[in-house]
Structures are given as structure tokens and as C-alpha cells.
Design a protein around this motif. Structure first.
Motif, PDB file in Angstrom:
ATOM      1  N   GLU A   1      -0.661 -18.321  27.589  1.00 30.97           N
ATOM      2  CA  GLU A   1       0.015 -19.608  27.772  1.00 30.97           C
ATOM      3  C   GLU A   1       1.137 -19.798  26.772  1.00 30.97           C
ATOM      4  OE1 GLU A   1      -3.119 -22.531  27.541  1.00 30.97           O
ATOM      5  OE2 GLU A   1      -3.256 -22.617  29.733  1.00 30.97           O
ATOM      6  N   ARG A   2       0.897 -19.413  25.520  1.00 30.92           N
ATOM      7  CA  ARG A   2       1.936 -19.557  24.493  1.00 30.92           C
ATOM      8  C   ARG A   2       1.585 -18.706  23.278  1.00 30.92           C
ATOM      9  NH1 ARG A   2      -1.411 -23.969  23.689  1.00 30.92           N
ATOM     10  NH2 ARG A   2      -1.849 -24.533  21.490  1.00 30.92           N
ATOM     11  N   ALA A   3       2.604 -18.419  22.488  1.00 33.34           N
ATOM     12  CA  ALA A   3       2.430 -17.696  21.223  1.00 33.34           C
ATOM     13  C   ALA A   3       2.983 -18.577  20.110  1.00 33.34           C
ATOM     14  CB  ALA A   3       3.153 -16.359  21.258  1.00 33.34           C
ATOM     15  N   GLU A   4       2.239 -18.707  19.022  1.00 30.94           N
ATOM     16  CA  GLU A   4       2.662 -19.534  17.891  1.00 30.94           C
ATOM     17  C   GLU A   4       2.783 -18.673  16.640  1.00 30.94           C
ATOM     18  OE1 GLU A   4       0.090 -22.846  17.323  1.00 30.94           O
ATOM     19  OE2 GLU A   4       0.732 -23.869  19.179  1.00 30.94           O
ATOM     20  N   VAL A   5       3.945 -18.784  15.985  1.00 33.31           N
ATOM     21  CA  VAL A   5       4.196 -18.063  14.743  1.00 33.31           C
ATOM     22  C   VAL A   5       3.657 -18.882  13.584  1.00 33.31           C
ATOM     23  CG1 VAL A   5       6.013 -17.310  13.173  1.00 33.31           C
ATOM     24  CG2 VAL A   5       6.185 -16.803  15.629  1.00 33.31           C
ATOM     25  N   GLU A   6       2.876 -18.273  12.734  1.00 40.27           N
ATOM     26  CA  GLU A   6       2.344 -18.938  11.542  1.00 40.27           C
ATOM     27  C   GLU A   6       2.825 -18.182  10.305  1.00 40.27           C
ATOM     28  OE1 GLU A   6      -1.874 -19.314  11.888  1.00 40.27           O
ATOM     29  OE2 GLU A   6      -1.777 -20.428  13.779  1.00 40.27           O
ATOM     30  N   GLY A   7       4.046 -18.455   9.890  1.00 42.16           N
ATOM     31  CA  GLY A   7       4.650 -17.707   8.802  1.00 42.16           C
ATOM     32  C   GLY A   7       5.192 -16.379   9.290  1.00 42.16           C
ATOM     33  N   ASP A   8       5.642 -15.547   8.375  1.00 43.38           N
ATOM     34  CA  ASP A   8       6.254 -14.269   8.732  1.00 43.38           C
ATOM     35  C   ASP A   8       5.248 -13.195   9.121  1.00 43.38           C
ATOM     36  OD1 ASP A   8       8.778 -15.236   8.370  1.00 43.38           O
ATOM     37  OD2 ASP A   8       9.048 -14.391   6.356  1.00 43.38           O
ATOM     38  N   HIS A   9       3.973 -13.396   8.788  1.00 39.95           N
ATOM     39  CA  HIS A   9       3.026 -12.296   8.936  1.00 39.95           C
ATOM     40  C   HIS A   9       1.776 -12.666   9.716  1.00 39.95           C
ATOM     41  CE1 HIS A   9       5.398 -11.441   5.221  1.00 39.95           C
ATOM     42  NE2 HIS A   9       5.574 -10.306   5.889  1.00 39.95           N
ATOM     43  N   CYS A  10       1.860 -13.717  10.533  1.00 36.60           N
ATOM     44  CA  CYS A  10       0.719 -14.104  11.354  1.00 36.60           C
ATOM     45  C   CYS A  10       1.229 -14.670  12.671  1.00 36.60           C
ATOM     46  CB  CYS A  10      -0.139 -15.143  10.617  1.00 36.60           C
ATOM     47  SG  CYS A  10      -1.576 -15.713  11.571  1.00 36.60           S
ATOM     48  N   ILE A  11       0.588 -14.280  13.778  1.00 36.70           N
ATOM     49  CA  ILE A  11       0.950 -14.808  15.091  1.00 36.70           C
ATOM     50  C   ILE A  11      -0.330 -15.061  15.874  1.00 36.70           C
ATOM     51  CG2 ILE A  11       1.276 -12.490  16.093  1.00 36.70           C
ATOM     52  CD1 ILE A  11       3.544 -13.792  17.816  1.00 36.70           C
ATOM     53  N   ARG A  12      -0.355 -16.166  16.601  1.00 35.52           N
ATOM     54  CA  ARG A  12      -1.542 -16.616  17.335  1.00 35.52           C
ATOM     55  C   ARG A  12      -1.190 -16.741  18.828  1.00 35.52           C
ATOM     56  NH1 ARG A  12      -6.026 -19.501  15.270  1.00 35.52           N
ATOM     57  NH2 ARG A  12      -4.904 -19.516  13.279  1.00 35.52           N
ATOM     58  N   PHE A  13      -2.048 -16.198  19.683  1.00 30.97           N
ATOM     59  CA  PHE A  13      -1.847 -16.268  21.125  1.00 30.97           C
ATOM     60  C   PHE A  13      -2.930 -17.138  21.755  1.00 30.97           C
ATOM     61  CE2 PHE A  13       0.068 -12.246  19.818  1.00 30.97           C
ATOM     62  CZ  PHE A  13       1.289 -12.293  20.450  1.00 30.97           C
ATOM     63  N   TYR A  14      -2.495 -18.067  22.606  1.00 25.86           N
ATOM     64  CA  TYR A  14      -3.403 -18.948  23.334  1.00 25.86           C
ATOM     65  C   TYR A  14      -3.401 -18.529  24.806  1.00 25.86           C
ATOM     66  CZ  TYR A  14      -3.334 -21.942  19.207  1.00 25.86           C
ATOM     67  OH  TYR A  14      -3.451 -22.432  17.925  1.00 25.86           O
ATOM     68  N   LEU A  15      -4.614 -18.336  25.370  1.00 25.01           N
ATOM     69  CA  LEU A  15      -4.748 -17.840  26.735  1.00 25.01           C
ATOM     70  C   LEU A  15      -5.314 -18.918  27.651  1.00 25.01           C
ATOM     71  CD1 LEU A  15      -6.326 -14.331  26.012  1.00 25.01           C
ATOM     72  CD2 LEU A  15      -3.953 -15.052  25.786  1.00 25.01           C
TER      73      LEU A  15
END
Length: 591
Positions: free
Chosen positions: A238-252
Motif C-alpha cells: 500500500e505504501r512505503a515510509e522512509v524513517e531516516g536514511d537507513h530504515c524503510i517500512r512497508f505497509y501491505l
């Protein structure tokens, strides 16, 4: 080709001179002026140079109007061979390859020139720097297709992208687990609807910038924006969220137990958001592209690679299309095998029974007998796997009833149906002797296609062979009634199979009609929500549909065999059975 050779060939092929080796021919300067398309004065300069090169003997006539005597002391083949060798000695490989394609080069000479060219391929240590450079040269029998992770499907291009780019994680086929790549850690929620990746710090792209989580997000967005042929696999995001330069979160939108496979595949090779990949391919892999044109791809070791820097400093891949089958060329194993010159006997040998197989698929988007079940079954019998291996042999090792060798090994292959059964099925289908078009690649499939054509003729089935180079750009593919092909799966075989079934850039997608696609879509809809064991059963069920309906006719499994010089070490297979060039090294002074 140099001007001296061009002038010599022009003289030797002139009808007025009636070429005869070592036999004097009476000529005049004026007649030679017409043949060479230059002034009489320039004719004398050209003749002098040809005599210095030992192409001819020249005896000028005494006095105005008197005839002179020209004697050819070299054949056209010898002149071309000398010109070729001179180009090779000067390192002008591109010009030498072009010479092989000249119309004056007959088939026996072409064989000799290609053999000589092969000897210049392989592994070399060049002393053009204080430390020397280890270089691998190899040839391909076709032009390189586009190097773009969003669109790539062919095995060799996928393999190259794996050397140029990196993915967040790596699939380890030996343990069937995932290893850190650009991400050093990952985790998911209990319901498998939220996935988080933690990126390594200090990873650099080939153009120098440090990779961040924004590059990961934009890589996924690029697949979406381009409507990549592989986009079906990522539809749950559904979306990808960047959390700083070294972390990424994907919501399904729903649980996805197959999610890690999607981020270890070549389509999710991480690309820099600030570079247009259509004009320049930039990654974080062990090799960077230092030159790319229609003749050659040059890969150079990336000194700032986040992993272990390759031992080989450079890899030159020369493209020599339309000069015969790949076995002639000294290459990495895979779709085309590497082969040393016959006189080199000091070799290692690698056998790689590849996942995947040879197969044929019918074109259901075209009207014809292929829509008739009995007709397809008749061709199934003609394309008998056991007979195919027995009569053609080569690197065809076992009959196939699946893309997976271990599935094929469960079949009893002792009994084969007779051609008489095929003849009866053909009659039942209503076939009236019409020509059936079989598409095949120019070189790789020719032997097998010709074998099938002659077996079909025994039951009255008329097959016409149409060769093509690249299926995306050739009208043959759309006009053929069936296509002969080969599928080589990734070591991550579940990903390989689901990508074959759902990738929109392959033969299966382009040849099945909408009703057939709907049936497969219905079967595969819940694929990513299943456990590994249940996914395997589902894939087996879908293969069963293809097999029982004769939508696909499986042929045989292949052995990707390679012969390698014994001074070569670090032999590890990468994707699709190719050697991992990032781990190869040459032992100096090895005899």
C-alpha cells in the motif's frame, strides 16, 4: 579492414583480371585505374604498397602504351587472414569482429577467424599498470538486451545486473534462507503486513553518492510508474515510509509470507534516485559499467564496493551476432557455454544441471489447429522427450515433465507413445496438411527445431521453421503457431516459477488468451499468503494444468557445462548457473 587489403580484394575480384594465383596477367595502368577508381598516378602508389606487403608482383611495361604484368602471390583468404591478425595484434578487436562479417569472408575462413578470435578471449594478465590487471574477455553470439531491472527477463542480462547492482537481501539456495545484502537486518509484524528493513551505512553507488532509504523507496516507485512486467508481485504494497536514511517500512494490504523473495530478486535491484537508468546503469554491485555500446560491454571492478572487492579487474564482453552458434565462442557457462580452444587441454570442468528446461508453447492468440486438444497432443508425441535426448544428446541430460528436475525424475519414462498414435490424433483434429509455423532462435534452437520438423513430416504434419533473434522485436513471434524456447530458473525456484507464470514479458503471457490467463490468475491469487510447503503444492498444481492441457510441451533438462583453464580459481556459480565473476581469480605463473 586496411586500405591495402581493400585495394587488393578489389583487384582480385575484378572480372577484367580473371584472378589466377601465381600466374602473370597482362594489364595496363589505365585499366587498373578504372578498377581502383583513382588516377593513373595513384595506381602506381597503390601497386608499390601492395608489392611491399607481398600481395603482388608488379612488372611495369616499358614505354607509353605498353602492357605491364601483374602477378597475384596471395589469395583473398590469405589477405583477409593477415589483415585480421594485424588488427588483433594491435588490439583492435572491434575492427577484427567487423571483418569476420564481411561478405568476402567465406564459411571455412570465418571458422578459422573465429577460432583465432577465441584464442584472444579468456583470461589475461595485462601489464599496462604497475600492478598489472587481470582481465576476462568473452564473446556473446547476440547483442545485449536492455540492462534495466524493471524490464529484464533474459538470463544473461539478469546475471549481469546481479554483478552491477545489489538487492536488500540475498537468497541462499543451499540453506533456503535469506542473508543480509544492502539491508543488514529486517523484521515483520506478526500478521506479515508490516515489513521493516534496516540498511547498511556508507554503501556507495558507482557515481559516488551514499545510498539511503530514499533510493529504496524510489526503486519500488519506479517499478510502479513504469508498469514493470513484474509489478504483479508487488501489488499488496500500500505504501512505503522512509524513517531516516537507513530504515524503510512497508505497509501491505494483506499478509504476505513471500515478501522477502520480492526484495532479493533482480527487479528490486536498488538504483539511485538521481540518475536516469535509461541512459546510464548505476548500481552498488562489485562491478561498474565503464563502457557500453553495440559492440562491447566493459565492466570494471568497483573499488568502493561494500562487500569484498573482485579479484578480476575488468571484464570485456564482445558481441558477435550472426556468426554461428554460441559453442564457438569462449564464454561463461549459461545460456551459451564457455569453451577453450581444442589444443588447450589443461582445464577444469564444471557441470551445472540447471533449473528449468527446454519447452514449446502454443500461440493461442492466433487462429489455428493449436486450439484443438487432439492436435496439441499429437505434437506432444512428436516432441517426445526420451527420443529427443537419445537422438540429439549434447547437454540434454534428462526428460522433463516440469521446470523442476526433481519433479521430472518422478515420472516413469520407460514407455513412449508411437508416432502412429500421433498420426491418429492429427487426423482426429481435422488437420488437412496446412503449414504450421514454428518459431525458434537463430542458432540455439535450430538443431532441435529441424529435428522436430523431420519427425512431424513422418506423420504428415508440415512444419515451417521461422528463425528470430529477439522475441520482443520480431514479427516471427506473433505469426508463429508455436515457439521453441528454454527457461532457466533462478536458484530461488519458487520465485522463478511464480515469475514465469505472472511476468508479462515472456512467451507464456503473450501466447495465452484471456480465458487461460483468468484460470491461472484464479489459481495463483492466494500464492503469497501461503506457507512455503503450500506454495510448492500450488505451483505443482498450476504446472499440472499447463501439462494436462498441453498449453506447454516440456522437452528436456539441460546441463550447463563449462571447460575452464586450470589457472582459474574461485569457481562459484551465481544466478542461472553462470560463474560468479566477482569471485574468480587467476593464479600467476600456474602451469
Amino acid at each position: 579492414m586496411d586500405t591495402n587489403t581493400i585495394h587488393f580484394i578489389r583487384l582480385a575480384e575484378a572480372d577484367e583480371l580473371s584472378f589466377r594465383l601465381h600466374e602473370p596477367i597482362s594489364v595496363t595502368i589505365d585499366s587498373l585505374s578504372v578498377i581502383l577508381c583513382c588516377t593513373p598516378r595513384n595506381v602506381k602508389f597503390i601497386l608499390r604498397r601492395l608489392e611491399e606487403k607481398s600481395f603482388i608482383r608488379w612488372q611495369p611495361g616499358r614505354g607509353r602504351g605498353h602492357t605491364s604484368v601483374l602477378t597475384f602471390i596471395r589469395s583473398i583468404d590469405e589477405a583477409l587472414e593477415d589483415s585480421f591478425q594485424e588488427l588483433m595484434d594491435k588490439g583492435k578487436i572491434k575492427e577484427a569482429i567487423e571483418l569476420v562479417g564481411f561478405s568476402e569472408v567465406n564459411e571455412p575462413l570465418k571458422e578459422r577467424l573465429l577460432s583465432s578470435l577465441n584464442k584472444q578471449m579468456g583470461f589475461h594478465s595485462e601489464a599496462d599498470t604497475s600492478s598489472g590487471q587481470d582481465v576476462l574477455r568473452m564473446m556473446r553470439a547476440r547483442r545485449l538486451e536492455k540492462l534495466d531491472p524493471a524490464y529484464v527477463y533474459t538470463a544473461f542480462e539478469s546475471y549481469l545486473l546481479g554483478q552491477i547492482c545489489s538487492t536488500l537481501i540475498l537468497y541462499d539456495a543451499a540453506t533456503q534462507t535469506f542473508l543480509p545484502g544492502l539491508a543488514h537486518m529486517w523484521e515483520c509484524s506478526e500478521d506479515h503486513r508490516i515489513w521493516v528493513f534496516y540498511l547498511r551505512k556508507g554503501v556507495r553507488f558507482h557515481h559516488g553518492r551514499v545510498m539511503t532509504s530514499r533510493d529504496v523507496k524510489e526503486t519500488l516507485q519506479r517499478l510502479i510508474d513504469l508498469n514493470s512486467p513484474a509489478i504483479w508481485h508487488y501489488r499488496d504494497i500500500e505504501r512505503a515510509e522512509v524513517e531516516g536514511d537507513h530504515c524503510i517500512r512497508f505497509y501491505l494490504s494483506r499478509p504476505n509470507l513471500f515478501f522477502l523473495h520480492l526484495f532479493s530478486c533482480i527487479h528490486m535491484s536498488i538504483l539511485p534516485y538521481d540518475v536516469d537508468i535509461r541512459t546510464e546503469i548505476i548500481g552498488t554491485g562489485p562491478y561498474r559499467v565503464s563502457d557500453l555500446n553495440e559492440d562491447v560491454l566493459v565492466l570494471s571492478a568497483f573499488d568502493q564496493y561494500y562487500g569484498i572487492r573482485p579479484h578480476l579487474d575488468r571484464v570485456d564482453i564482445w558481441f558477435v551476432p550472426d556468426h554461428g552458434p554460441g559453442e564457438r565462442h569462449y564464454e561463461l557457462p549459461g545460456v551459451v557455454r564457455m569453451k577453450l580452444p581444442a589444443e588447450r587441454c589443461s582445464t577444469n570442468s564444471i557441470d551445472y544441471p540447471a533449473l528449468g528446461c527446454r519447452y514449446m508453447v502454443f500461440n493461442f492468440r492466433k487462429p489455428g489447429y493449436q486450439h484443438n486438444h487432439a492436435f496439441r497432443e499429437a505434437i506432444r508425441i512428436v516432441y517426445d522427450q526420451v527420443t529427443l535426448i537419445r537422438e540429439l544428446g549434447g547437454n540434454r541430460i534428462t526428460p522433463a515433465s516440469s521446470f523442476l528436475p526433481w519433479k521430472s525424475s518422478q515420472v516413469d519414462w520407460t514407455a513412449s507413445p508411437s508416432l502412429e498414435e500421433a498420426r491418429e490424433l492429427l487426423i482426429r483434429s481435422g488437420y488437412q496438411g496446412e503449414t504450421i509455423i514454428l518459431g525458434h532462435t537463430v542458432h540455439k534452437d535450430l538443431e532441435e527445431a529441424d529435428w522436430l520438423k523431420h519427425r512431424a513430416a513422418e506423420i504428415g504434419l508440415q512444419i515451417e521453421l521461422h528463425a528470430f533473434i529477439e522475441y520482443k522485436d520480431d514479427n516471427t513471434v506473433s505469426t508463429a503457431d508455436l515457439i521453441m524456447a528454454e527457461e532457466v530458473l533462478e536458484d530461488d525456484w519458487q520465485w522463478g516459477l511464480i515469475n514465469f507464470f505472472k511476468n508479462s514479458s515472456n512467451y507464456l503471457h503473450n501466447y495465452l488468451e484471456s480465458g487461460q490467463h483468468s484460470r491461472l490468475d484464479c489459481e495463483l491469487e492466494s500464492f503469497a499468503q501461503l506457507s512455503g510447503e503450500d506454495r510448492a503444492q500450488l505451483l505443482d498444481r498450476v504446472e499440472g494444468i499447463l501439462r494436462e492441457q498441453y498449453w506447454i510441451l516440456y522437452g528436456c533438462h539441460m546441463n550447463k557445462k563449462a571447460q575452464l583453464n586450470q589457472s582459474l580459481f574461485g569457481l562459484h556459480t551465481a544466478a542461472f548457473g553462470f560463474l560468479d565473476i566477482s569471485k574468480l581469480w587467476i593464479k600467476p605463473g600456474f602451469q
